[in-house]
Design a protein around this motif. Structure first.
Motif, PDB file in Angstrom:
ATOM      1  N   ASN A 177       1.713  28.750  36.912  1.00 23.26           N
ATOM      2  CA  ASN A 177       2.106  27.337  36.706  1.00 23.26           C
ATOM      3  C   ASN A 177       0.883  26.413  36.729  1.00 23.26           C
ATOM      4  OD1 ASN A 177       4.899  27.884  36.512  1.00 23.26           O
ATOM      5  ND2 ASN A 177       5.067  27.912  38.765  1.00 23.26           N
ATOM      6  N   LEU A 178      -0.136  26.788  35.951  1.00 23.78           N
ATOM      7  CA  LEU A 178      -1.352  25.970  35.925  1.00 23.78           C
ATOM      8  C   LEU A 178      -1.112  24.614  35.297  1.00 23.78           C
ATOM      9  CD1 LEU A 178      -3.914  28.719  34.869  1.00 23.78           C
ATOM     10  CD2 LEU A 178      -3.456  27.833  37.150  1.00 23.78           C
ATOM     11  N   HIS A 179      -0.142  24.477  34.445  1.00 23.66           N
ATOM     12  CA  HIS A 179       0.179  23.198  33.809  1.00 23.66           C
ATOM     13  C   HIS A 179       1.683  23.164  33.557  1.00 23.66           C
ATOM     14  CE1 HIS A 179       0.028  19.729  31.136  1.00 23.66           C
ATOM     15  NE2 HIS A 179      -1.248  19.554  31.513  1.00 23.66           N
ATOM     16  N   LYS A 180       2.334  22.101  33.961  1.00 28.78           N
ATOM     17  CA  LYS A 180       3.796  22.054  33.839  1.00 28.78           C
ATOM     18  C   LYS A 180       4.252  21.904  32.399  1.00 28.78           C
ATOM     19  CE  LYS A 180       4.719  17.113  34.463  1.00 28.78           C
ATOM     20  NZ  LYS A 180       5.466  16.139  35.265  1.00 28.78           N
ATOM     21  N   ASP A 181       3.367  21.514  31.477  1.00 27.74           N
ATOM     22  CA  ASP A 181       3.739  21.372  30.068  1.00 27.74           C
ATOM     23  C   ASP A 181       3.328  22.586  29.248  1.00 27.74           C
ATOM     24  OD1 ASP A 181       4.975  18.972  30.308  1.00 27.74           O
ATOM     25  OD2 ASP A 181       3.229  17.762  29.760  1.00 27.74           O
ATOM     26  N   LEU A 182       2.909  23.683  29.897  1.00 26.95           N
ATOM     27  CA  LEU A 182       2.582  24.909  29.168  1.00 26.95           C
ATOM     28  C   LEU A 182       3.885  25.497  28.589  1.00 26.95           C
ATOM     29  CD1 LEU A 182       0.466  27.010  28.384  1.00 26.95           C
ATOM     30  CD2 LEU A 182       0.932  28.170  30.551  1.00 26.95           C
ATOM     31  N   GLN A 183       3.950  25.648  27.250  1.00 27.18           N
ATOM     32  CA  GLN A 183       5.197  26.034  26.573  1.00 27.18           C
ATOM     33  C   GLN A 183       5.185  27.478  26.062  1.00 27.18           C
ATOM     34  OE1 GLN A 183       6.130  23.176  23.540  1.00 27.18           O
ATOM     35  NE2 GLN A 183       6.124  21.433  24.986  1.00 27.18           N
ATOM     36  N   ALA A 184       4.079  27.961  25.535  1.00 31.46           N
ATOM     37  CA  ALA A 184       4.094  29.298  24.928  1.00 31.46           C
ATOM     38  C   ALA A 184       2.701  29.886  24.951  1.00 31.46           C
ATOM     39  CB  ALA A 184       4.607  29.241  23.494  1.00 31.46           C
ATOM     40  N   VAL A 185       2.651  31.249  24.885  1.00 33.48           N
ATOM     41  CA  VAL A 185       1.405  31.993  24.820  1.00 33.48           C
ATOM     42  C   VAL A 185       1.552  33.039  23.712  1.00 33.48           C
ATOM     43  CG1 VAL A 185      -0.214  33.494  26.010  1.00 33.48           C
ATOM     44  CG2 VAL A 185       0.954  31.671  27.266  1.00 33.48           C
ATOM     45  N   SER A 186       0.546  33.118  22.830  1.00 34.24           N
ATOM     46  CA  SER A 186       0.552  34.113  21.749  1.00 34.24           C
ATOM     47  C   SER A 186      -0.725  34.918  21.808  1.00 34.24           C
ATOM     48  CB  SER A 186       0.680  33.430  20.380  1.00 34.24           C
ATOM     49  OG  SER A 186       1.922  32.773  20.270  1.00 34.24           O
ATOM     50  N   VAL A 187      -0.582  36.237  21.489  1.00 35.62           N
ATOM     51  CA  VAL A 187      -1.721  37.134  21.491  1.00 35.62           C
ATOM     52  C   VAL A 187      -1.754  37.843  20.138  1.00 35.62           C
ATOM     53  CG1 VAL A 187      -2.861  39.066  22.617  1.00 35.62           C
ATOM     54  CG2 VAL A 187      -1.495  37.462  23.976  1.00 35.62           C
ATOM     55  N   TYR A 188      -2.920  37.890  19.509  1.00 38.31           N
ATOM     56  CA  TYR A 188      -3.100  38.525  18.220  1.00 38.31           C
ATOM     57  C   TYR A 188      -4.181  39.573  18.359  1.00 38.31           C
ATOM     58  CZ  TYR A 188      -0.803  34.224  16.603  1.00 38.31           C
ATOM     59  OH  TYR A 188       0.044  33.185  16.424  1.00 38.31           O
ATOM     60  N   ASP A 189      -4.087  40.609  17.431  1.00 33.83           N
ATOM     61  CA  ASP A 189      -5.176  41.570  17.401  1.00 33.83           C
ATOM     62  C   ASP A 189      -6.278  41.071  16.492  1.00 33.83           C
ATOM     63  OD1 ASP A 189      -4.180  41.835  14.874  1.00 33.83           O
ATOM     64  OD2 ASP A 189      -3.368  43.857  15.166  1.00 33.83           O
ATOM     65  N   ALA A 190      -7.266  41.905  16.236  1.00 33.60           N
ATOM     66  CA  ALA A 190      -8.409  41.460  15.432  1.00 33.60           C
ATOM     67  C   ALA A 190      -8.026  41.191  13.983  1.00 33.60           C
ATOM     68  CB  ALA A 190      -9.516  42.516  15.492  1.00 33.60           C
ATOM     69  N   LYS A 191      -6.878  41.739  13.538  1.00 29.01           N
ATOM     70  CA  LYS A 191      -6.432  41.516  12.152  1.00 29.01           C
ATOM     71  C   LYS A 191      -5.436  40.367  12.058  1.00 29.01           C
ATOM     72  CE  LYS A 191      -6.999  46.413  10.983  1.00 29.01           C
ATOM     73  NZ  LYS A 191      -6.326  47.637  10.478  1.00 29.01           N
ATOM     74  N   GLN A 192      -5.326  39.564  13.138  1.00 29.01           N
ATOM     75  CA  GLN A 192      -4.485  38.393  13.210  1.00 29.01           C
ATOM     76  C   GLN A 192      -3.001  38.743  13.173  1.00 29.01           C
ATOM     77  OE1 GLN A 192      -5.625  35.324  10.436  1.00 29.01           O
ATOM     78  NE2 GLN A 192      -7.807  35.838  10.606  1.00 29.01           N
ATOM     79  N   THR A 193      -2.707  39.920  13.613  1.00 26.63           N
ATOM     80  CA  THR A 193      -1.297  40.342  13.707  1.00 26.63           C
ATOM     81  C   THR A 193      -0.812  39.997  15.103  1.00 26.63           C
ATOM     82  OG1 THR A 193      -1.684  42.149  12.168  1.00 26.63           O
ATOM     83  CG2 THR A 193       0.285  42.260  13.563  1.00 26.63           C
ATOM     84  N   MET A 194       0.316  39.267  15.178  1.00 30.15           N
ATOM     85  CA  MET A 194       0.835  38.841  16.468  1.00 30.15           C
ATOM     86  C   MET A 194       1.323  40.036  17.253  1.00 30.15           C
ATOM     87  SD  MET A 194       3.834  36.101  17.380  1.00 30.15           S
ATOM     88  CE  MET A 194       2.935  34.747  16.716  1.00 30.15           C
ATOM     89  N   ILE A 195       0.746  40.207  18.438  1.00 25.58           N
ATOM     90  CA  ILE A 195       1.141  41.299  19.323  1.00 25.58           C
ATOM     91  C   ILE A 195       2.185  40.835  20.316  1.00 25.58           C
ATOM     92  CG2 ILE A 195       0.287  42.923  21.045  1.00 25.58           C
ATOM     93  CD1 ILE A 195      -2.415  42.806  19.680  1.00 25.58           C
ATOM     94  N   LEU A 196       2.017  39.607  20.804  1.00 26.75           N
ATOM     95  CA  LEU A 196       2.916  39.100  21.836  1.00 26.75           C
ATOM     96  C   LEU A 196       3.068  37.595  21.643  1.00 26.75           C
ATOM     97  CD1 LEU A 196       4.533  39.545  24.474  1.00 26.75           C
ATOM     98  CD2 LEU A 196       2.416  39.095  25.731  1.00 26.75           C
ATOM     99  N   HIS A 197       4.291  37.110  21.745  1.00 25.91           N
ATOM    100  CA  HIS A 197       4.592  35.672  21.695  1.00 25.91           C
ATOM    101  C   HIS A 197       5.593  35.400  22.796  1.00 25.91           C
ATOM    102  CE1 HIS A 197       5.072  31.658  20.127  1.00 25.91           C
ATOM    103  NE2 HIS A 197       6.410  31.827  20.089  1.00 25.91           N
TER     104      HIS A 197
END
Length: 562
Positions: free
Chosen positions: A87-107
């Protein structure tokens, strides 16, 4: 424009107009100051939000290095879950992770944002942010939306080769640039930012209103106190001019009308005065010349009266002191002869005894009597000298009145030289060459003593080191001449013509008032005499006083210094 002003401010008083003007100025100042303050605070809050988001993105990038490098999905999910759980920021809404080819791994979204519409919307915005980051990594780090900030950062691993063990161990291979293993994104809402901005705007507005209210009250009081004397002046003008019932747009308009009438009256008066001016100029010039002459005489008389009063006070003081000293000296002088006679008798007795039976004690007493006799002779000589000094002081301190009498010039010179001898002892040789057949002359002894003392002191002060002064007196026909000659540096030609001017001096500040020679010249002139000055630079100076033996009734010498 005048019509518009009259419609906006119909017959308002000057104080009301001033208060309204100052109120508008203060309102503008308050709005500008409040807006500037709010803008500065908003920028600070936004910069803080940016720094906080970049820090969270950097932390996420560091925690994702091993997961992306080893393609460990559970490690990636654990790193993202750990970041969301802090809870570092109360307005934090989403986190996305991509691999080196810009393919979304986690959202992954926070619990407050887990709705189908929100998920799709955030995924599209974050894809746009990633595309902007690919085009310009420097400027695309932060992507700004209407209500959203997306922070994008690359995840790199500094390895020598791509083998898994190189992440933990030194494989001895050559170091290469960091290897890109993926990307990380954070979506932070701006609701808290907007809330803080609204709070700042509200606080600034309240402070601005309070400041404006206080300023209006102070302006009203200041305007009322400032306009009160003007109102009194206008009431006085109306009362004197019989204009109590006259109306004017405001105080300034009334004063303007009054000033116009005064200007017309002054122009008429000026024309009348101008007609009389030509005839009065000659009269004024003549009166001015007479006043200047009278002023010069008054200044001279005042100077003489001041000096006379000063000398009279000094004379009374010196006379009193001389009387007391003379009483003591007479007592000493009167006691010395009887004491000397008693000592002579004792000495005679001892001498007779010594002839019969001389002893060592008798010889010692005889020696003591000789020493005592010598001491008594010294005391007698000191008493005589003291009596002479007292006599000189009495002679010098006689009142300098205007009554003329017979004066012994030589005695005046001797008394003056005796009193001034202490100033020139051991460094200036003072010589007196006085005529033996000098007759008595008519004059004021006190004033002449003052002249001689001024000239003698000037000659002494002109020779700070070694030097000599000669004082002579002689008579020719019906004139008495007194000469003061010194061996000083002389008087420069440019100063010669001004030495008898009042308050003119060449001495340093605090060492001379410039009145001595001026007063001396005035005294000699009143004695129908003259002062002649002769000097060459480096050859000393001579002041010669020439006085008549008898004063002519009603005559006064007007010749200046020569």
């Amino acid at each position: 424009m005048t019509l518009i002003r009259q419609q906006l401010f119909p017959r308002l008083g000057l104080n009301v107009k001033i208060m309204l003007t100052l109120s508008l100025i203060l309102l503008g100042f308050a709005l500008v100051s409040g807006g500037t303050f709010a803008l500065i605070q908003g920028r600070d809050i936004k910069r803080h939000l940016m720094d906080q988001g970049k820090l969270m993105a950097t932390m996420l990038s560091g925690s994702l290095q091993s997961g992306l490098f080893f393609e460990n999905s559970s490690g990636i999910d654990q790193a993202v879950t750990s970041l969301l759980g802090r809870n570092l920021h109360k307005d934090l809404q989403a986190v996305s992770v991509y691999d080196a080819k810009q393919t979304m791994i986690l959202h992954k979204l926070t619990k407050t944002q887990e709705t189908p519409g929100t998920t799709k919307r955030l995924a599209g915005l974050m894809a746009n942010a990633l595309a902007a980051f690919q085009q310009n990594p420097e400027r695309g780090t932060v992507w700004e939306g209407d209500d959203l900030l997306i922070f994008t950062t690359s995840v790199t691993v500094a390895t020598a080769d791509a083998r898994p063990e190189s992440l933990y161990f030194d494989t001895g291979s050559e170091t290469k640039p960091p290897t890109l293993v993926g990307y990380a994104q954070l979506a932070v809402g701006r609701s808290q930012y907007f809330g803080e901005i609204r709070a700042i705007v509200l606080q600034t507005g309240v402070l601005t209103l309070v400041f404006l209210l206080v300023a209006l009250i102070a302006t009203y009081r200041l305007t009322r106190e400032t306009m009160l004397p003007l109102k009194r002046l206008i009431d006085a003008i109306r009362s004197r001019g019989g204009q109590e019932n006259q109306t004017a747009p405001d105080e300034v308009g009334f004063l303007g009308d009054t000033f116009s009438r005064l200007v017309r009256d002054l122009e008429e008066a000026f024309n009348t005065i101008q007609g009389l001016k030509d005839g009065l100029e000659d009269t004024v010039a003549e009166r001015t010349q007479e006043l200047r002459k009278a002023l010069a005489e008054l200044q001279e008389t005042h100077l003489q009266l001041t000096q006379t009063a000063k000398m009279a006070a000094i004379g009374r003081l010196v006379a009193g002191v001389a009387h007391e000293i003379n009483n003591t000296t007479n007592f000493i002088s009167g006691s010395l002869p009887p004491l000397q006679r008693r000592l002579d008798e004792l000495e005679e007795i001892l001498r007779e005894r010594g002839e019969k039976d001389a002893s060592a004690e008798d010889q010692r007493c005889e020696a003591l009597f000789k020493k005592i006799s010598l001491l008594l002779a010294n005391i007698s000589e000191g008493a005589r000298r003291t009596s002479k000094i007292v006599g000189d002081l009495r002679n010098y301190s006689r009142p300098a009145d205007e009554n003329m009498g017979l004066v012994d010039i030589n005695q005046c010179i001797q008394s003056t030289c005796s009193l001034a001898s202490g100033e020139c002892k051991h460094r200036i040789e003072l010589t007196q060459d006085l005529a033996t057949n000098l007759p008595l002359m008519e004059g004021s002894q006190g004033r002449l003593n003052q002249v001689f003392m001024n000239l003698l002191l000037n000659a002494i002060q002109a020779q700070p080191e070694q030097g000599s002064i000669l004082v002579r007196s002689w008579v020719t026909a019906d004139k008495v001449h007194i000469l003061f000659r010194d061996s000083g540096p002389g008087i420069p030609p440019e100063v010669m013509d001004r030495i008898f001017e009042p308050f003119f001096t060449t001495k340093e500040r605090g060492q001379g008032s410039g009145q001595g020679l001026s007063i001396s010249y005035s005294i000699i002139r009143k004695h129908q005499g003259e002062i002649q000055v002769r000097s060459e630079v480096g050859q000393g100076a001579e002041f010669e006083i020439i006085l008549p033996l008898k004063q002519l009734p009603g005559a006064e010498e007007r010749s200046g210094p020569q």
